[in-house]
Design a protein around this motif. Structure first.
Motif, PDB file in Angstrom:
ATOM      1  N   ALA A  95      -7.119   0.997  -0.396  1.00 20.53           N
ATOM      2  CA  ALA A  95      -5.686   0.716  -0.321  1.00 20.53           C
ATOM      3  C   ALA A  95      -4.871   1.801  -1.015  1.00 20.53           C
ATOM      4  N   ASP A  96      -5.423   2.352  -2.089  1.00 19.27           N
ATOM      5  CA  ASP A  96      -4.686   3.361  -2.848  1.00 19.27           C
ATOM      6  C   ASP A  96      -4.316   4.565  -1.994  1.00 19.27           C
ATOM      7  N   ALA A 151      -1.064   2.309  -1.001  1.00 18.41           N
ATOM      8  CA  ALA A 151      -0.738   2.358  -2.438  1.00 18.41           C
ATOM      9  C   ALA A 151      -0.501   0.956  -2.994  1.00 18.41           C
ATOM     10  N   CYS A 152      -0.983  -0.067  -2.293  1.00 16.82           N
ATOM     11  CA  CYS A 152      -0.836  -1.470  -2.698  1.00 16.82           C
ATOM     12  C   CYS A 152       0.632  -1.904  -2.763  1.00 16.82           C
ATOM     13  N   LEU A 167       9.946   4.344   0.155  1.00 17.25           N
ATOM     14  CA  LEU A 167       8.495   4.480   0.000  1.00 17.25           C
ATOM     15  C   LEU A 167       7.819   3.441   0.881  1.00 17.25           C
ATOM     16  N   ARG A 168       6.979   3.906   1.808  1.00 14.55           N
ATOM     17  CA  ARG A 168       6.326   2.987   2.739  1.00 14.55           C
ATOM     18  C   ARG A 168       4.811   2.982   2.618  1.00 14.55           C
ATOM     19  N   SER A 169       4.228   4.029   2.059  1.00 18.71           N
ATOM     20  CA  SER A 169       2.769   4.090   1.949  1.00 18.71           C
ATOM     21  C   SER A 169       2.399   5.125   0.909  1.00 18.71           C
ATOM     22  N   ALA A 170       1.094   5.331   0.729  1.00 16.94           N
ATOM     23  CA  ALA A 170       0.607   6.287  -0.266  1.00 16.94           C
ATOM     24  C   ALA A 170       0.945   7.718   0.108  1.00 16.94           C
ATOM     25  N   THR A 171       1.294   7.957   1.365  1.00 13.84           N
ATOM     26  CA  THR A 171       1.579   9.318   1.814  1.00 13.84           C
ATOM     27  C   THR A 171       2.955   9.450   2.453  1.00 13.84           C
ATOM     28  N   GLN A 211       2.594  10.723  -6.420  1.00  9.66           N
ATOM     29  CA  GLN A 211       1.611  11.172  -7.397  1.00  9.66           C
ATOM     30  C   GLN A 211       1.436  10.145  -8.519  1.00  9.66           C
ATOM     31  N   GLN A 212       2.516   9.485  -8.932  1.00 10.50           N
ATOM     32  CA  GLN A 212       2.412   8.509 -10.013  1.00 10.50           C
ATOM     33  C   GLN A 212       1.633   7.268  -9.592  1.00 10.50           C
ATOM     34  N   LEU A 213       1.806   6.852  -8.342  1.00 16.71           N
ATOM     35  CA  LEU A 213       1.108   5.650  -7.869  1.00 16.71           C
ATOM     36  C   LEU A 213      -0.380   5.891  -7.628  1.00 16.71           C
ATOM     37  N   HIS A 214      -0.754   7.135  -7.411  1.00 18.72           N
ATOM     38  CA  HIS A 214      -2.147   7.436  -7.069  1.00 18.72           C
ATOM     39  C   HIS A 214      -3.082   7.203  -8.253  1.00 18.72           C
ATOM     40  N   ILE A 215      -4.239   6.611  -7.978  1.00 19.62           N
ATOM     41  CA  ILE A 215      -5.289   6.416  -8.975  1.00 19.62           C
ATOM     42  C   ILE A 215      -6.217   7.621  -8.928  1.00 19.62           C
TER      43      ILE A 215
END
Length: 345
Positions: A240-241, A245-246, A265-269, A281-285
């Motif tokens: 999901a990340d 990005a949950c 913001l709609r997704s991790a990318t 970048q902040q949301l990424h694990i």
């Protein structure tokens, strides 16, 4: 006049307390406790001027605290601790608390329900809100602008609410279940106004922690966009990340927003707009393999893949045509030779 001794009121099973004017004492501890299917409704509570006391409201065991107002008679009561506890199916609704400068400690737990409640905590020294699962909050509006410290832990079902902490010195908020890793506790349609970054110290004054899918739908009101915040995604699975990005959607507003429209913001990318900053970048694990520009690369890869497929099909067709033509020529030659052999005989 306010009583000189402490106010102690406890409503037992099926009691009712309506349409009263209640003045809390200037000194000592004041307690209003409601439990056992009791009702406190349509009352006006007043906190005395120049008080040095504490005020505690409790709503337990199917109590209803409804359509009440709590007001300070002095707008500079910094010495007052205001506590509110709701638990065991208690319900607080349609309540207005106007106590700027008070020190707030609010604790909601064990299926407490909060609805249509507003709290004014401007210039408060400290505002603490803890909501444990399975608390249900709908339409809670907290104005803690210019407060010294604002700390909020939302572990329950939080809907259609807002927390204003702009100009505060420190704002810390978490959404989601950090103890049991449940995906069902989340903040949905929650609005947050946050203080701007301290550029001299290069430090953010806001910390947002998202546990699992806790930060589902957010509206963030900032000065400089996501760079005003320290954002962490915790316990979001790598699958999901790197995709969602949950989160479902965040609308991020900042001073540079065009025509007041948010960056989305709609997704991790995928975050579009000038207010996004470094939110991806902040949301990424860190442990998860990920490329913040993969959406563009993915689109290019699709086009390249299609082109390669077309080329391969063309080459295969060409080779197939050549092979078929060659075989056809060989068959015609064999037939021609066989015919001439028959004539020679």
């Amino acid at each position: 006049q306010s009583p000189t001794s402490s106010l102690l009121a406890q409503l037992q099973m099926q009691s009712k307390w309506r349409n009263n004017f209640i003045y809390f004492s200037k000194y000592g501890s004041n307690l209003v406790s409601s439990l056992g299917n009791s009702l406190i409704a349509n009352n006006q509570f007043f906190i005395a001027q120049q008080a040095n006391n504490s005020v505690k409201l409790e709503c337990f065991d199917d109590c209803q605290f409804a359509s009440n107002s709590i007001t300070t008679l002095d707008d500079d009561n910094t010495a007052i601790l205001f506590e509110m506890k709701c638990s065991e199916d208690g319900e607080i609704q349609h309540t207005l608390i106007t106590g700027n400068h008070l020190t707030y400690s609010l604790a909601f737990s064990k299926q407490c329900r909060i609805r249509n409640t507003s709290i004014s905590a401007i210039h408060s020294d400290s505002v603490s809100i803890i909501a444990d699962s399975p608390t249900a909050i709908d339409e809670l509006d907290v104005n803690a602008e210019s407060a010294n410290r604002v700390s909020v832990e939302l572990n329950g079902q939080i809907f259609n609410s807002s927390i204003k902490a702009a100009y505060s010195n420190a704002f810390e908020i978490s959404c989601g279940d950090k103890a049991n890793k449940l995906d069902t506790t989340k903040c949905s349609n929650l609005s947050l106004s946050v203080p701007s970054k301290d550029w001299q110290l290069n430090e953010t004054r806001t910390k947002l922690s998202c546990y699992q899918y806790g930060c589902e739908y957010l509206r963030l009101y900032t000065t400089n966009g996501a760079s005003d915040m320290n954002i962490s995604a915790i316990n979001c699975d790598c699958d999901a990340d790197i995709t969602s990005a949950c989160v479902r959607q965040w609308d991020i507003y900042c001073d540079a927003s065009m025509d007041g429209k948010p960056s989305v913001l709609r997704s991790a990318t995928n975050c579009s707009g000038v207010c996004c900053g470094n939110v991806l970048q902040q949301l990424h694990i860190a442990e998860c393999q990920w490329n913040p520009n993969s959406s563009k690369h993915d689109s290019n890869a699709v086009y390249i893949g299609v082109a390669c497929g077309v080329i391969l099909l063309c080459v295969a067709g060409l080779i197939g045509g050549i092979c078929w033509r060659r075989k056809k020529i060989e068959e015609e030659n064999d037939a021609y030779l066989a015919q001439h052999r028959h004539i020679d005989k």
